[in-house]
Scaffold this motif. Structure first.
Motif, PDB file in Angstrom:
ATOM      1  N   GLY A 199     -37.574   6.506-127.862  1.00  0.00           N
ATOM      2  CA  GLY A 199     -36.885   7.207-128.941  1.00  0.00           C
ATOM      3  C   GLY A 199     -35.516   7.677-128.476  1.00  0.00           C
ATOM      4  O   GLY A 199     -35.353   8.106-127.337  1.00  0.00           O
ATOM      5  N   THR A 200     -34.546   7.574-129.337  1.00  0.00           N
ATOM      6  CA  THR A 200     -33.200   8.051-128.999  1.00  0.00           C
ATOM      7  C   THR A 200     -32.445   8.341-130.279  1.00  0.00           C
ATOM      8  O   THR A 200     -32.952   8.140-131.384  1.00  0.00           O
ATOM      9  CB  THR A 200     -32.452   7.016-128.145  1.00  0.00           C
ATOM     10  N   ASP A 201     -31.227   8.818-130.125  1.00  0.00           N
ATOM     11  CA  ASP A 201     -30.372   9.085-131.278  1.00  0.00           C
ATOM     12  C   ASP A 201     -29.705   7.784-131.718  1.00  0.00           C
ATOM     13  O   ASP A 201     -29.509   6.881-130.897  1.00  0.00           O
ATOM     14  CB  ASP A 201     -29.304  10.106-130.923  1.00  0.00           C
ATOM     15  N   PRO A 202     -29.336   7.696-132.974  1.00  0.00           N
ATOM     16  CA  PRO A 202     -28.732   6.445-133.469  1.00  0.00           C
ATOM     17  C   PRO A 202     -27.499   6.043-132.664  1.00  0.00           C
ATOM     18  O   PRO A 202     -27.281   4.850-132.424  1.00  0.00           O
ATOM     19  CB  PRO A 202     -28.359   6.779-134.914  1.00  0.00           C
ATOM     20  N   GLU A 203     -26.689   7.045-132.242  1.00  0.00           N
ATOM     21  CA  GLU A 203     -25.455   6.691-131.525  1.00  0.00           C
ATOM     22  C   GLU A 203     -25.730   6.209-130.099  1.00  0.00           C
ATOM     23  O   GLU A 203     -24.826   5.679-129.444  1.00  0.00           O
ATOM     24  CB  GLU A 203     -24.487   7.880-131.508  1.00  0.00           C
ATOM     25  N   ASN A 204     -26.962   6.391-129.625  1.00  0.00           N
ATOM     26  CA  ASN A 204     -27.278   5.991-128.260  1.00  0.00           C
ATOM     27  C   ASN A 204     -28.035   4.662-128.184  1.00  0.00           C
ATOM     28  O   ASN A 204     -28.415   4.232-127.093  1.00  0.00           O
ATOM     29  CB  ASN A 204     -28.113   7.077-127.569  1.00  0.00           C
ATOM     30  N   VAL A 205     -28.288   4.061-129.332  1.00  0.00           N
ATOM     31  CA  VAL A 205     -29.101   2.840-129.337  1.00  0.00           C
ATOM     32  C   VAL A 205     -28.450   1.756-128.488  1.00  0.00           C
ATOM     33  O   VAL A 205     -29.115   1.073-127.691  1.00  0.00           O
ATOM     34  CB  VAL A 205     -29.307   2.362-130.793  1.00  0.00           C
ATOM     35  N   GLN A 206     -27.141   1.600-128.641  1.00  0.00           N
ATOM     36  CA  GLN A 206     -26.456   0.544-127.900  1.00  0.00           C
ATOM     37  C   GLN A 206     -26.529   0.803-126.396  1.00  0.00           C
ATOM     38  O   GLN A 206     -26.782  -0.131-125.612  1.00  0.00           O
ATOM     39  CB  GLN A 206     -24.994   0.472-128.357  1.00  0.00           C
ATOM     40  N   ASP A 207     -26.334   2.045-125.996  1.00  0.00           N
ATOM     41  CA  ASP A 207     -26.403   2.362-124.563  1.00  0.00           C
ATOM     42  C   ASP A 207     -27.803   2.094-124.013  1.00  0.00           C
ATOM     43  O   ASP A 207     -27.967   1.542-122.920  1.00  0.00           O
ATOM     44  CB  ASP A 207     -26.030   3.831-124.339  1.00  0.00           C
ATOM     45  N   VAL A 208     -28.792   2.500-124.778  1.00  0.00           N
ATOM     46  CA  VAL A 208     -30.168   2.267-124.341  1.00  0.00           C
ATOM     47  C   VAL A 208     -30.437   0.768-124.228  1.00  0.00           C
ATOM     48  O   VAL A 208     -31.073   0.295-123.272  1.00  0.00           O
ATOM     49  CB  VAL A 208     -31.154   2.950-125.321  1.00  0.00           C
ATOM     50  N   SER A 209     -29.927   0.007-125.181  1.00  0.00           N
ATOM     51  CA  SER A 209     -30.126  -1.451-125.146  1.00  0.00           C
ATOM     52  C   SER A 209     -29.485  -2.049-123.897  1.00  0.00           C
ATOM     53  O   SER A 209     -30.079  -2.905-123.223  1.00  0.00           O
ATOM     54  CB  SER A 209     -29.523  -2.087-126.400  1.00  0.00           C
ATOM     55  N   ASN A 210     -28.282  -1.599-123.610  1.00  0.00           N
ATOM     56  CA  ASN A 210     -27.613  -2.091-122.407  1.00  0.00           C
ATOM     57  C   ASN A 210     -28.406  -1.755-121.152  1.00  0.00           C
ATOM     58  O   ASN A 210     -28.525  -2.564-120.219  1.00  0.00           O
ATOM     59  CB  ASN A 210     -26.208  -1.498-122.309  1.00  0.00           C
ATOM     60  N   ASP A 211     -28.960  -0.567-121.125  1.00  0.00           N
ATOM     61  CA  ASP A 211     -29.756  -0.167-119.959  1.00  0.00           C
ATOM     62  C   ASP A 211     -31.005  -1.042-119.819  1.00  0.00           C
ATOM     63  O   ASP A 211     -31.429  -1.376-118.706  1.00  0.00           O
ATOM     64  CB  ASP A 211     -30.158   1.305-120.078  1.00  0.00           C
ATOM     65  N   ILE A 212     -31.598  -1.377-120.949  1.00  0.00           N
ATOM     66  CA  ILE A 212     -32.798  -2.220-120.904  1.00  0.00           C
ATOM     67  C   ILE A 212     -32.456  -3.577-120.292  1.00  0.00           C
ATOM     68  O   ILE A 212     -33.164  -4.086-119.404  1.00  0.00           O
ATOM     69  CB  ILE A 212     -33.377  -2.384-122.327  1.00  0.00           C
ATOM     70  N   VAL A 213     -31.355  -4.151-120.754  1.00  0.00           N
ATOM     71  CA  VAL A 213     -30.945  -5.459-120.230  1.00  0.00           C
ATOM     72  C   VAL A 213     -30.649  -5.360-118.735  1.00  0.00           C
ATOM     73  O   VAL A 213     -30.981  -6.261-117.950  1.00  0.00           O
ATOM     74  CB  VAL A 213     -29.719  -5.975-121.015  1.00  0.00           C
ATOM     75  N   GLU A 214     -30.054  -4.266-118.367  1.00  0.00           N
ATOM     76  CA  GLU A 214     -29.714  -4.077-116.951  1.00  0.00           C
ATOM     77  C   GLU A 214     -30.982  -4.018-116.092  1.00  0.00           C
ATOM     78  O   GLU A 214     -31.042  -4.616-115.007  1.00  0.00           O
ATOM     79  CB  GLU A 214     -28.907  -2.787-116.802  1.00  0.00           C
ATOM     80  N   VAL A 215     -31.991  -3.315-116.580  1.00  0.00           N
ATOM     81  CA  VAL A 215     -33.256  -3.242-115.840  1.00  0.00           C
ATOM     82  C   VAL A 215     -33.873  -4.631-115.715  1.00  0.00           C
ATOM     83  O   VAL A 215     -34.381  -5.021-114.647  1.00  0.00           O
ATOM     84  CB  VAL A 215     -34.228  -2.261-116.545  1.00  0.00           C
TER      85      VAL A 215
END
Lengths: 414, 179
Positions: A199-215
């Motif tokens: 779960g995250t805020d709408p404005e953080n979705v892109q950052d979270v997605s980038n982090d997922i790809v990085e992992v």
């Protein structure tokens, strides 16, 4: 007598006479003013007195303010004590909330347990239900699952021997150790799958997605499919279908869980050792049969025998190829684990629907939340009031200093 | 110390148990001090009334351990009088001084001298006039004057003596000019 006085004595005598003259010449109030003032004192300076006396117009604003302030000094101490008490409560609650740091953990563990129950219900003990319990990976890597489970005769053994395990958050860590589960077996083949909801805020979705790809990159995995959707809370989100090397699964899941607010996490494990061994044996037999048929073919003397053997050989080779493909899939399934990651925005719906009971614990939590909110409001109010109060105090102090200075100057200049 | 620098004998009870006691003992003294400082009878009445009203409002907060009641009262009166001075910017002479008027009316030699003393006092700086007023009009002791004016007690006597010397010189000039 006068001739005996020294100049100093004469000086003193003159001053003494002057003093007598001053005392005799002392200004006295008029009878009218004295009576008026006597009446005011007797009546304890009623309000109409203050309004009628001309000096009221001479009193400065700050003096009137000061008089009012001093008039309220009796309530100053309790008010200050109350304010200090409020501040202490606010600080204690604030420190308590910051020091707790377990809000997210509590939520995640709650949702973990609920997810564990739901996936447990979806499991049911047969390998076929694994497909239903793993929606995200099935869309991303369908061949690994559906075809593997529908591959003909050997599948019955595969399904019978397939073992499905559903773990909660804590169980994931223990199941990863090759202890009790794989005891006594040297080369266990285990297929796993995992689902994570963040779960995250709408404005953080892109950052979270980038982090997922990085992992995924860090762990040598593959992003099979991904979609990121912008929008308001509740609509914005992302979904990922990943393949993670099984050896890296534990650390990858751990890293992915820490990217954002962990709302749920489930992990299923299936032992595919038996079907793998079965396919290996079948493949070995098939290849042996191919070798045997090749030998027979070389020894065949008649055309009829040769044709029959060649037909059998072609059939057996196709069978060996199928088994080889099946074995490869099983090995890939053991080596690469599908992981579905969903990023949600808005409220945590997974945790809210299940728990309808409200007890002492919830009441304490609610009370703590209310107290925290109240303390926050109080802190904000204090953050506003204290600087204003300081400015007012400084202004009063400056005014006081200015008045004192002005009075001294007035005394000197007149 | 000179006899003439001693305060007027206190005929009232030094035990002040209520605001009314303080008022009865100090009303004329406060007025005399304020009138001597301001040299304006109307303003003196206003300031005296204001001082007693303020003292009445603050009476419950008066702490005897921090000074005498009269010293406290005269401190309030002094602030009010200085505020009046501050407001006026320039002094106005006493519009009506009964003592001086009587002196002129009776035209006796002693009374004429009293009138010249009053005029000479008017020529002194306000700081000197204040000390003279506190000492000889209001009858405060040196300790009470020190408490009121925030001058050290040891300095009060010296400064009063200096002010009186100035007043004597001013009187002599008055007499010389009058002749």
């Amino acid at each position: 007598m006068a001739s005996e006085n020294t100049p100093d004595d004469l000086h003193d005598l003159e001053l003494e006479a002057l003093a007598v003259a001053l005392r005799e010449n002392r200004p006295e109030p008029t009878r009218e003013f004295a009576d008026r003032l006597d009446t005011a004192v007797t009546d304890h300076f009623p309000p109409e007195w203050s309004e009628n006396v001309t000096h009221r117009s001479n009193t400065s604003f700050f003096q009137r303010l000061k008089e009012r302030f001093e008039g309220g000094r009796q309530v100053l101490l309790p008010a200050t004590a109350g304010l200090a008490g409020l501040l202490v409560v606010a600080v204690v609650v604030g420190v308590g909330m910051n020091g707790d740091g377990g809000t997210t953990d509590t939520i995640s563990s709650t949702s973990d347990s609920s997810v564990s129950e739901s996936t447990g219900a979806a499991g049911g003990g047969s390998a076929g239900t694994i497909e239903n319990a793993a929606p995200s990976p099935s869309t991303a890597a369908p061949e690994l699952y559906t075809k593997g489970n529908q591959s003909g005769g050997a599948n019955s053994q595969f399904q019978d021997s397939g073992e499905q395990l559903t773990y909660g958050d804590d169980a994931v860590r223990t199941s990863k150790s090759p202890g009790a589960y794989a005891a006594g077996v040297n080369d266990r083949k285990v297929a796993q799958e995992a689902d994570i909801t963040l779960g995250t805020d709408p404005e953080n979705v892109q950052d979270v997605s980038n982090d997922i790809v990085e992992v995924v990159d860090d762990r040598g995995g593959i992003v099979l499919d991904s979609s990121v959707l912008d929008g308001p809370a509740g609509q914005a989100g992302a979904s990922f279908s990943l393949l993670i090397p099984s050896a890296q699964l534990e650390s990858a899941v751990s890293d992915l869980s820490g990217i954002a607010d962990l709302r749920s996490r489930s992990q299923e494990t299936e032992d595919i050792t038996a079907p793998t061994l079965t396919v290996e044996d079948s493949l070995r037999d098939s290849r042996a049969r191919v070798d045997s048929l090749v030998k027979e073919l070389s020894e065949a003397t008649t055309t009829e025998d040769r044709n029959r053997i060649e037909d059998d050989l072609a059939l057996e080779r196709r069978q060996a190829a199928r088994l080889s493909t099946k074995l490869n899939r099983l090995e890939r399934r053991a080596n690469l684990t599908p992981v579905g990651v969903t990023v949600e925005t808005g409220g945590d719906t997974s945790a809210s629907g299940d728990d309808s009971s409200w007890g002492i614990g919830e009441a304490i939590d609610d009370a703590g939340n209310m107290l925290g909110v109240s303390a926050g409001v109080a802190l904000i109010a204090l953050a506003i009031a204290i600087p204003i109060g300081l400015v007012v105090l400084i202004a009063l102090a400056l005014n006081r200093a200015w008045v004192r200075h002005s009075r001294r100057r007035a005394l000197k200049e007149n | 110390m000179n006899v003439m620098l001693e305060a007027l004998p206190r005929t009232t009870d030094p035990q002040i148990r209520s605001f009314e006691d303080l008022y009865r003992q100090s009303r004329d003294d406060v007025y005399a001090y304020v009138a001597g400082l301001l040299r304006d009878r109307v303003a003196a009445e206003d300031v005296t009334a204001l001082a007693f009203e303020r003292a009445y409002r603050k009476w419950e907060k008066f702490n005897p351990e921090r000074g005498t009641a009269r010293g406290w009262l005269f401190g309030i009166a002094r602030n009010a009088a200085l505020d009046e001075l501050r407001k006026r910017k320039r002094e106005a002479p006493l519009t009506h001084d009964p003592a001086a008027a009587e002196a002129v009316a009776e035209s006796g030699e002693d009374l004429e001298r009293q009138a010249s003393v009053a005029r000479a006092l008017a020529t002194l700086p306000a700081a000197d006039r204040e000390l003279v007023s506190l000492k000889f009009y209001a009858g405060l002791t040196n300790a009470e004057i020190a408490e009121t004016t925030e001058i050290s007690p040891s300095n009060v006597g010296t400064r009063i003596h200096r002010a009186m010397t100035k007043l004597r010189n001013a009187c002599q000039e008055e007499l010389t000019n009058g002749i």
